[in-house]
Design a protein around this motif. Structure first.
Motif, PDB file in Angstrom:
ATOM      1  N   SER A 532      31.401   1.687 -36.864  1.00 32.51           N
ATOM      2  CA  SER A 532      32.727   1.073 -36.808  1.00 32.51           C
ATOM      3  C   SER A 532      32.764  -0.042 -35.763  1.00 32.51           C
ATOM      4  O   SER A 532      33.347  -1.116 -35.999  1.00 32.51           O
ATOM      5  CB  SER A 532      33.777   2.137 -36.497  1.00 32.51           C
ATOM      6  N   CYS A 533      32.143   0.190 -34.617  1.00 32.44           N
ATOM      7  CA  CYS A 533      32.075  -0.852 -33.583  1.00 32.44           C
ATOM      8  C   CYS A 533      31.232  -2.031 -34.048  1.00 32.44           C
ATOM      9  O   CYS A 533      31.553  -3.193 -33.749  1.00 32.44           O
ATOM     10  CB  CYS A 533      31.503  -0.268 -32.291  1.00 32.44           C
ATOM     11  N   VAL A 534      30.137  -1.753 -34.777  1.00 32.69           N
ATOM     12  CA  VAL A 534      29.304  -2.825 -35.309  1.00 32.69           C
ATOM     13  C   VAL A 534      30.106  -3.697 -36.267  1.00 32.69           C
ATOM     14  O   VAL A 534      29.998  -4.940 -36.253  1.00 32.69           O
ATOM     15  CB  VAL A 534      28.056  -2.236 -35.998  1.00 32.69           C
ATOM     16  N   LEU A 535      30.922  -3.075 -37.109  1.00 31.23           N
ATOM     17  CA  LEU A 535      31.744  -3.842 -38.042  1.00 31.23           C
ATOM     18  C   LEU A 535      32.751  -4.719 -37.306  1.00 31.23           C
ATOM     19  O   LEU A 535      33.016  -5.861 -37.717  1.00 31.23           O
ATOM     20  CB  LEU A 535      32.474  -2.887 -38.983  1.00 31.23           C
ATOM     21  N   THR A 536      33.322  -4.196 -36.236  1.00 32.10           N
ATOM     22  CA  THR A 536      34.270  -4.992 -35.461  1.00 32.10           C
ATOM     23  C   THR A 536      33.578  -6.204 -34.845  1.00 32.10           C
ATOM     24  O   THR A 536      34.126  -7.317 -34.843  1.00 32.10           O
ATOM     25  CB  THR A 536      34.906  -4.137 -34.358  1.00 32.10           C
ATOM     26  N   LYS A 558      26.473  -6.164 -45.519  1.00 32.09           N
ATOM     27  CA  LYS A 558      26.743  -5.177 -44.467  1.00 32.09           C
ATOM     28  C   LYS A 558      28.086  -4.488 -44.698  1.00 32.09           C
ATOM     29  O   LYS A 558      28.207  -3.255 -44.574  1.00 32.09           O
ATOM     30  CB  LYS A 558      26.753  -5.894 -43.112  1.00 32.09           C
ATOM     31  N   LEU A 559      29.080  -5.269 -45.064  1.00 34.02           N
ATOM     32  CA  LEU A 559      30.409  -4.719 -45.261  1.00 34.02           C
ATOM     33  C   LEU A 559      30.483  -3.852 -46.511  1.00 34.02           C
ATOM     34  O   LEU A 559      31.090  -2.772 -46.504  1.00 34.02           O
ATOM     35  CB  LEU A 559      31.446  -5.843 -45.329  1.00 34.02           C
ATOM     36  N   PHE A 560      29.864  -4.307 -47.602  1.00 31.65           N
ATOM     37  CA  PHE A 560      29.928  -3.529 -48.839  1.00 31.65           C
ATOM     38  C   PHE A 560      29.179  -2.210 -48.696  1.00 31.65           C
ATOM     39  O   PHE A 560      29.590  -1.188 -49.270  1.00 31.65           O
ATOM     40  CB  PHE A 560      29.354  -4.344 -50.006  1.00 31.65           C
ATOM     41  N   ARG A 561      28.087  -2.199 -47.961  1.00 33.85           N
ATOM     42  CA  ARG A 561      27.378  -0.937 -47.743  1.00 33.85           C
ATOM     43  C   ARG A 561      28.208   0.023 -46.899  1.00 33.85           C
ATOM     44  O   ARG A 561      28.156   1.240 -47.062  1.00 33.85           O
ATOM     45  CB  ARG A 561      26.027  -1.202 -47.078  1.00 33.85           C
ATOM     46  N   ALA A 578      35.805  10.359 -39.121  1.00 29.01           N
ATOM     47  CA  ALA A 578      35.052   9.174 -38.700  1.00 29.01           C
ATOM     48  C   ALA A 578      34.510   8.406 -39.904  1.00 29.01           C
ATOM     49  O   ALA A 578      34.535   7.176 -39.926  1.00 29.01           O
ATOM     50  CB  ALA A 578      33.906   9.596 -37.777  1.00 29.01           C
ATOM     51  N   VAL A 579      34.026   9.125 -40.926  1.00 30.86           N
ATOM     52  CA  VAL A 579      33.508   8.450 -42.121  1.00 30.86           C
ATOM     53  C   VAL A 579      34.635   7.742 -42.863  1.00 30.86           C
ATOM     54  O   VAL A 579      34.485   6.595 -43.318  1.00 30.86           O
ATOM     55  CB  VAL A 579      32.796   9.474 -43.036  1.00 30.86           C
ATOM     56  N   LYS A 580      35.773   8.406 -42.979  1.00 31.88           N
ATOM     57  CA  LYS A 580      36.918   7.759 -43.624  1.00 31.88           C
ATOM     58  C   LYS A 580      37.328   6.493 -42.882  1.00 31.88           C
ATOM     59  O   LYS A 580      37.653   5.468 -43.504  1.00 31.88           O
ATOM     60  CB  LYS A 580      38.096   8.730 -43.692  1.00 31.88           C
ATOM     61  N   ASN A 581      37.299   6.553 -41.581  1.00 33.03           N
ATOM     62  CA  ASN A 581      37.687   5.381 -40.790  1.00 33.03           C
ATOM     63  C   ASN A 581      36.711   4.230 -40.996  1.00 33.03           C
ATOM     64  O   ASN A 581      37.126   3.063 -41.059  1.00 33.03           O
ATOM     65  CB  ASN A 581      37.749   5.750 -39.308  1.00 33.03           C
ATOM     66  N   VAL A 582      35.410   4.534 -41.094  1.00 28.13           N
ATOM     67  CA  VAL A 582      34.429   3.471 -41.315  1.00 28.13           C
ATOM     68  C   VAL A 582      34.671   2.792 -42.659  1.00 28.13           C
ATOM     69  O   VAL A 582      34.676   1.555 -42.759  1.00 28.13           O
ATOM     70  CB  VAL A 582      32.994   4.032 -41.235  1.00 28.13           C
ATOM     71  N   ARG A 583      34.842   3.565 -43.685  1.00 27.91           N
ATOM     72  CA  ARG A 583      35.060   2.991 -45.023  1.00 27.91           C
ATOM     73  C   ARG A 583      36.350   2.178 -45.053  1.00 27.91           C
ATOM     74  O   ARG A 583      36.402   1.079 -45.627  1.00 27.91           O
ATOM     75  CB  ARG A 583      35.082   4.116 -46.059  1.00 27.91           C
ATOM     76  N   ARG A 584      37.389   2.715 -44.425  1.00 25.83           N
ATOM     77  CA  ARG A 584      38.651   1.980 -44.363  1.00 25.83           C
ATOM     78  C   ARG A 584      38.485   0.700 -43.534  1.00 25.83           C
ATOM     79  O   ARG A 584      39.051  -0.355 -43.871  1.00 25.83           O
ATOM     80  CB  ARG A 584      39.733   2.877 -43.764  1.00 25.83           C
ATOM     81  N   HIS A 585      37.718   0.798 -42.466  1.00 22.35           N
ATOM     82  CA  HIS A 585      37.465  -0.355 -41.602  1.00 22.35           C
ATOM     83  C   HIS A 585      36.747  -1.452 -42.373  1.00 22.35           C
ATOM     84  O   HIS A 585      37.077  -2.644 -42.256  1.00 22.35           O
ATOM     85  CB  HIS A 585      36.621   0.103 -40.410  1.00 22.35           C
ATOM     86  N   ALA A 586      35.744  -1.061 -43.166  1.00 20.88           N
ATOM     87  CA  ALA A 586      34.999  -2.055 -43.942  1.00 20.88           C
ATOM     88  C   ALA A 586      35.900  -2.758 -44.952  1.00 20.88           C
ATOM     89  O   ALA A 586      35.843  -3.988 -45.115  1.00 20.88           O
ATOM     90  CB  ALA A 586      33.827  -1.378 -44.650  1.00 20.88           C
ATOM     91  N   LYS A 627      39.229   1.116 -53.794  1.00 16.49           N
ATOM     92  CA  LYS A 627      39.239   0.248 -54.977  1.00 16.49           C
ATOM     93  C   LYS A 627      40.338  -0.801 -54.871  1.00 16.49           C
ATOM     94  O   LYS A 627      40.118  -1.990 -55.147  1.00 16.49           O
ATOM     95  CB  LYS A 627      39.461   1.091 -56.231  1.00 16.49           C
ATOM     96  N   CYS A 628      41.488  -0.368 -54.482  1.00 19.96           N
ATOM     97  CA  CYS A 628      42.625  -1.285 -54.355  1.00 19.96           C
ATOM     98  C   CYS A 628      42.332  -2.378 -53.321  1.00 19.96           C
ATOM     99  O   CYS A 628      42.664  -3.546 -53.529  1.00 19.96           O
ATOM    100  CB  CYS A 628      43.874  -0.496 -53.982  1.00 19.96           C
ATOM    101  N   SER A 629      41.717  -2.006 -52.194  1.00 19.92           N
ATOM    102  CA  SER A 629      41.411  -2.990 -51.151  1.00 19.92           C
ATOM    103  C   SER A 629      40.458  -4.057 -51.663  1.00 19.92           C
ATOM    104  O   SER A 629      40.637  -5.257 -51.391  1.00 19.92           O
ATOM    105  CB  SER A 629      40.803  -2.280 -49.940  1.00 19.92           C
ATOM    106  N   LEU A 630      39.446  -3.648 -52.413  1.00 18.87           N
ATOM    107  CA  LEU A 630      38.492  -4.626 -52.947  1.00 18.87           C
ATOM    108  C   LEU A 630      39.169  -5.540 -53.970  1.00 18.87           C
ATOM    109  O   LEU A 630      38.878  -6.743 -54.030  1.00 18.87           O
ATOM    110  CB  LEU A 630      37.311  -3.895 -53.586  1.00 18.87           C
TER     111      LEU A 630
END
Length: 1151
Positions: A532-536, A558-561, A578-586, A627-630
């Motif tokens: 999550s920090c890497v994505l930020t 990186k973001l799609f993965r 934490a996993v949900k937050n990463v996916r939502r963050h991406a 799906k909606c976000s994409l």
């Protein structure tokens, strides 16, 4: 010689006090004893002799205190009825108690000293200076009798200043007399206080035995008294003799027993405001002696066990910050040089910024901000160097450590003192980090190259360092927790990077940043918190990708993965938070990039689209939110097509499956509550997961996905902001009567296709609250419509546990899932309508039959809908955004009037009925009243600032005028507004009285109103004054409203005078005078301010008391003949030569 009745009464009082204070006493006996004591103080003629006998030194401390309380009660409540000789006798007895009635300084109880000082001050407030001119001399004489008397005198002078200046507990004239007398004698008072302080400090330093504590106690009392005067006396008294007082206070910072009180005095002095010439002497604190003392005190180390020492450090930090404020103020002037010891000052300030205590760190931030923003000081080499040092300090300060419940960092010890819980610490940390970030941005702007070097080295270090999960108790499965060292380091580095990036665009070569970004994109981790920090970091550095397009594919990859990130291959185990937050963050990062840089992404749109379609089709684990976000991201890029037909074709293709599903035969079940409940499984009893339960879950996800896509696409699909581009792309279809362009949105056809079922679902959702449909809920879901625990915690201000392990799966019960579904569906339906209002504009408002559809679906029935479900509907549709705000004027009459009229009528009906039946604090009625007030404030009134300042201050907007044309709506608004002001809610009262009442009533004053209506309007305001008049803000607005009504309608309606005559304690002569000036056209009109004051005095009898004041016994202090009345000037000004003719004479000699 004591008389027998006094001795007998004293004996009874002693027994009563002992009964009251005995913890073993029966409650009934305690109440009887308390009643006896109170009745004695109120009615007995033996109060003074009994009080004096009980206050003798030979009595126990509790009895002495009660005896002194009796004397205080006599002075406060019986003084005005006493004879002069009785007053003199009581005053002499009180002075005797000060002289000989106490034990030594160290032995006497503090509460005895306190009540003795109160007794003396109460007499001073009633008799000084007129009837007790030698009071100050008597106080000075007392100090010669010993240290105990000196301390009492200090307490008396301090309490006098607090009562007169700080709390202002006296009538105006008495307060003015005492304050002016204090001011006249301030030179001698300060000289006296400084002498007492000097003598006792010197004796304290010379004495090493137990007697030193005596002098220390007196010195502390003197410093506390000085603190009570320094805050308000003339600055000349503080800066006299080359700031001798400040110099003494600085030197006392080195005395551990006196440093806290000295620091508090110094803080009050250095925080004073004034003219630059008055404040210039404060720069002496930047001299060698003062700054060295402050610096040594700031850098000295003491264990926290000395709690007093920690408090001193807080005060000293505040002193340094106040010095910085004075320096910033004075440095603006060109004739003031920057102090040569600025380096030492900033070192002392930095000592607190690097302190282990988070509270001390935060206390310095505003001062650093003032220095970094200052036009002059920010260019000084010392401040520039400190900006670089501050950035390095942030590398440590940004790391979130110090939870009071833990013991893994030195700051935990300080946090346990400053914060009651981890939740309190977390709330503080949020504000602390935000302020640190602001200061860091300023520092990065001052030294951008150094800022980038620090951030780059820090990021490289994090990339190359192995992951440290920390204590095994806070992590599981080899993954980090929120408290793991690696996570806290990555988190702090991320904040630093975000603050730095925005300040370095113009100062760095892109090659350097490219290397850093490439290293970041190559970094791989399976830890969700670190990812999550890497994505930020990736999002923060994305602006530089524009200059290196070849990196775009790496960033998107990186973001799609990360969108499909998993830590477990077991699909049956719920994902961790934490996993949900990463996916939502991406997903959020992708949307943010597409929103901010759509032009940059247009060339690779086809690749982006194909990748998204493949991801949506091949990955069954992706959620409907993802799906909606994409899909939203694709819509944002498509806005840059700037071609209506091309974008419409794309949207039709993208949303074709969603439209087909939403309009399919399967979803006809939405029309009937029973079939709808069965479709989502709310009428079934579920105890474990079955195939039927999974099918029902899929049904709920299917509905949620369709609605989220509809709302998201409508929100994101836009026409070009440039008019010429919009015309060229085919987005403009005409113009309004006012010449404004009419646009068309490429997603309109999609929305129109989905709108019928949307209205059907809204109608069904609202009907679910009817009793017959509530009965259809199964036992499992009987509480499905109640407020969720998360919502309750938000209302109650309860945050979730902060130290929970983030790698634990998130399990929810069937009931929790159903509650979440109902709440989400309910909200998203109205969000979809709200977004359509904003995005489609005329295309939405011109829909045929829209008014009828909204009336029957949205406003179908309110009676059974709970408050927590009404709120999103009203808030989203009518307040926060859309239906009212974006409605074109040509649809006011046909759409808004038919909708708002019944709504206002219902608000009024609910408010009145529930006010009468459920008492005045009913939450639902308050909620409705708030809704009505906010709608009117935002949408009907043009000028919301000082709405009732003058009779022509506000006017209705076009919508307001349109609503006012309908008599039923207009009367509902008037009645609602004047009813709301008397409800026990000050916010509602202030809004309604200042924004609505007069604005709505003023147009009606020109016509013929019924006398009963005029009386009701005016009486409503008077009733509101009775309820809210004790609050100053409400008092001002209500008095102004009452005056406007009275002056506008009194000439035609004599009934208003009848109402005024019923005001309690009204002065009829003043009322006659006011009416005469109002009604007689020849009478001289007073100014507006004078009229306001006169009318306010007329209505003073209507002001109700606050609850805390209703049962308080009044203290009456009589005014004495004033000593400072200014004599009138008896000169004849008309005959006096003022020299004006000579001043304006054309000759030079006249000048």
């Amino acid at each position: 010689v004591m008389t027998e009745p006094v001795a007998e009464m004293c004996e009874r009082l002693v027994k009563a006090v002992n009964v009251i204070m005995d913890p073993e006493t029966n409650q009934t006996l305690r109440l009887e004893a308390l009643k006896f004591c109170e009745e004695f103080k109120e009615t007995s003629s033996l109060c003074i002799p009994c009080g004096l006998k009980l206050a003798a030194k030979t009595q126990p401390a509790v009895i002495r205190h009660f005896g002194l309380q009796i004397l205080e009660h006599v002075i406060k409540y019986r003084w005005n009825n006493m004879q002069v000789n009785e007053k003199v006798q009581l005053k002499d007895c009180a002075m005797q108690l000060l002289s000989t009635g106490t034990s030594s300084v160290l032995q006497e109880e503090s509460h005895i000293k306190d009540v003795l000082s109160r007794i003396t001050v109460e007499m001073i407030k009633r008799e000084w200076p007129q009837n007790w001119p030698d009071m100050l001399k008597e106080m000075e004489a007392l100090t010669s009798q010993g240290e105990a008397q000196t301390e009492l005198v200090m307490l008396i002078l301090l309490r006098l200043a607090e009562d007169v200046i700080t709390f202002q507990t006296l009538p105006t004239q008495r307060r003015r007399d005492i304050q002016q007398t204090l001011t006249q004698n301030m030179d001698s008072i300060f000289t006296f206080l400084m002498a007492i302080l000097h003598i006792n400090v010197e004796d304290f330093r010379k004495t090493v035995c137990v007697d030193a504590r005596v002098y220390c106690r007196v010195s502390v009392a003197t410093l506390n008294t000085l603190a009570g005067y320094i805050d308000w006396v003339s600055l000349a008294h503080i800066t006299n003799n080359n700031c001798q007082l400040l110099e003494i206070l600085c030197l006392l910072l080195n005395e551990p027993e006196l440093q806290l009180e000295a620091a508090e005095c110094l803080l009050i002095a250095i925080s004073r405001k004034g003219r630059p010439d008055e404040r210039k002497p404060f720069l002496l604190l930047f001299g060698d002696v003062a700054i060295d003392v402050i610096l040594s005190a700031a850098q000295s180390v003491a264990p926290l066990t000395i709690y007093r020492r920690y408090i001193f450090l807080k005060r000293l930090c505040q002193v340094l910050c106040a010095m910085g404020s004075q320096l910033c103020f004075l440095a603006v002037s060109t004739d003031i040089e920057i102090p040569p010891n600025l380096c030492k000052y900033t070192e002392a300030l930095m000592a607190f910024t690097t302190h282990t205590s988070h509270f001390l760190k935060m206390s310095t931030l505003q001062t650093w901000g003032a220095l970094f923003r200052h036009d002059v000081l920010s260019k000084d080499p010392v401040i520039l160097e400190m900006a670089k040092k501050y950035m390095k300090t942030c590398m440590t300060n940004l790391i979130k450590t110090g939870y009071p419940s833990r013991n893994d960092h030195p700051s935990c010890m300080y946090s346990s003192v400053d914060f009651d819980s981890d939740e309190d610490f977390h709330s503080f940390s949020v504000v602390f980090r935000a302020q640190q970030s602001d200061m860091l941005r300023l520092a990065c702007r001052m030294a951008p190259l150094e800022a980038f070097q620090i951030a780059a080295e820090w990021l490289q270090f994090q990339i190359t360092s192995p992951v440290d999960v920390g204590d095994s108790t806070t992590s599981s499965g080899g993954l980090c927790s929120m408290l793991s060292p690696s996570v806290t380091q990555w988190d702090a580095e991320t904040i630093f990077m975000e603050c730095m990036v925005g300040q370095i665009f113009k100062h760095l070569e892109t090659e350097v940043i490219t290397e850093l970004l490439q290293a970041l994109l190559k970094y791989e981790t399976k830890d969700p918190l670190i990812l999550s920090c890497v994505l930020t970091n990736t999002s923060a550095l994305f602006p530089f990708v524009i200059h290196r397009p070849h990196l775009l594919s790496l960033v998107l990859d990186k973001l799609f993965r990360a969108v499909t990130f998993e830590t477990s291959q077991n699909k049956m185990v719920p994902r961790t938070r934490a996993v949900k937050n990463v996916r939502r963050h991406a997903c959020s990062s992708i949307i943010r990039i597409c929103r901010d840089y759509p032009d940059f992404l247009v060339p690779c749109f086809d690749i982006f689209y194909e990748h998204t379609k493949k991801l949506l089709a091949s990955d069954p684990t992706i959620t409907y939110m993802e799906k909606c976000s994409l899909m939203e991201a694709l819509v944002l890029i498509s806005n840059q097509f700037k071609d209506f037909e091309k974008q419409k074709a794309f949207l039709d293709e993208l949303l074709a499956p969603v439209v087909a599903d939403w309009t399919s035969e399967d979803l006809r079940v939405l029309a009937t509550p029973a079939m709808y409940l069965s479709f989502i499984g709310a009428d079934q009893v579920l105890t474990e997961k079955t195939r039927e339960a999974e099918a029902i879950t899929c049904n709920r996800a299917r509905l949620s996905f369709c609605l989220f896509v509809l709302s998201g696409v409508i929100k994101r699909a836009k026409w070009p902001s440039d008019m010429e581009e919009a015309k060229a792309g085919g987005f403009v279809v005409g113009c309004t009567s006012g010449g404004e362009p009419i646009y068309r949105n490429p997603c309109t056809s999609i929305f129109l296709a989905m709108l019928p079922n949307l209205f059907v679902l809204i109608r069904t959702q609202i009907s679910l609250f009817l009793p017959e449909n509530m009965a259809r809920l199964s036992e499992t879901f009987s509480a499905a419509h109640e407020i969720m625990d998360q919502e309750k915690n938000v209302v109650l201000g309860i945050s979730q546990p902060l130290l929970d392990i983030y790698d634990s799966p998130v399990y929810k019960s069937n009931l929790e899932r159903m509650q979440g579904f109902f709440a989400t569906i309910y909200d998203i339906c109205f969000h979809a309508l709200g977004n359509a209002c904003q995005s489609l504009l005329q295309e939405f408002y011109s829909i045929e039959g829209l008014t009828q559809e909204i009336s029957t679906s949205v406003f179908g029935t309110f009676d059974h809908v709970p408050d927590h479900r009404l709120r999103p509907m009203i808030h989203i549709l009518f307040i926060h955004s859309s239906l009212v705000q974006y409605c074109p004027p040509e649809y006011h009459e046909s759409l808004l009037c038919p909708l708002l009229g019944p709504l206002f009528a219902y608000i009024l009906q609910v408010g009145i009925v529930q006010r009468l039946t459920w008492a005045e604090n009913n939450v639902r009625a308050y909620f409705w009243i708030n809704i009505g007030v906010v709608i009117l404030k935002d949408e009907m009134i043009t000028d919301t600032v000082q709405a009732v300042a003058t009779a022509h201050a506000t006017e209705l907007t076009e919508l307001g005028k349109c609503l006012a044309k309908h008599e039923s709506i207009y009367m509902s608004l008037l009645t609602l507004s004047f009813t709301a002001i008397s409800w026990k809610d000050t916010t509602i009262c202030n809004r309604s009285s200042s924004l609505l009442c007069w604005t709505l009533l003023r147009p009606a004053t020109a016509g013929n109103l019924l006398p009963e209506a005029v009386t009701w309007f005016f009486t409503s305001v008077l009733k509101a004054l009775q309820v809210h008049g004790q609050h100053e803000v409400c008092n001002n607005t209500l008095n102004q409203l009452a005056m406007l009504i009275y002056e506008a309608l009194r000439p035609r309606y004599a009934e208003l005078r009848t109402v005024m005559m019923q005001v309690p304690n009204i002065n009829m002569d003043s009322l006659d005078q006011y009416d005469h000036k109002l009604l007689d056209p020849k009478a001289q009109k007073a100014g507006e301010k004078k009229r306001k004051d006169q009318f306010k005095r007329l209505l003073a009898g209507t002001i109700g008391k606050a609850l805390c004041e209703q049962f308080k016994k009044e203290v009456h202090i009589k005014n004495l003949p004033t000593l400072f009345k200014r004599p009138k000037d008896e000169k004849d000004i008309m005959n006096e030569t003022l020299g004006l003719a000579a001043l304006f004479a054309p000759t030079t000699e006249a000048l």
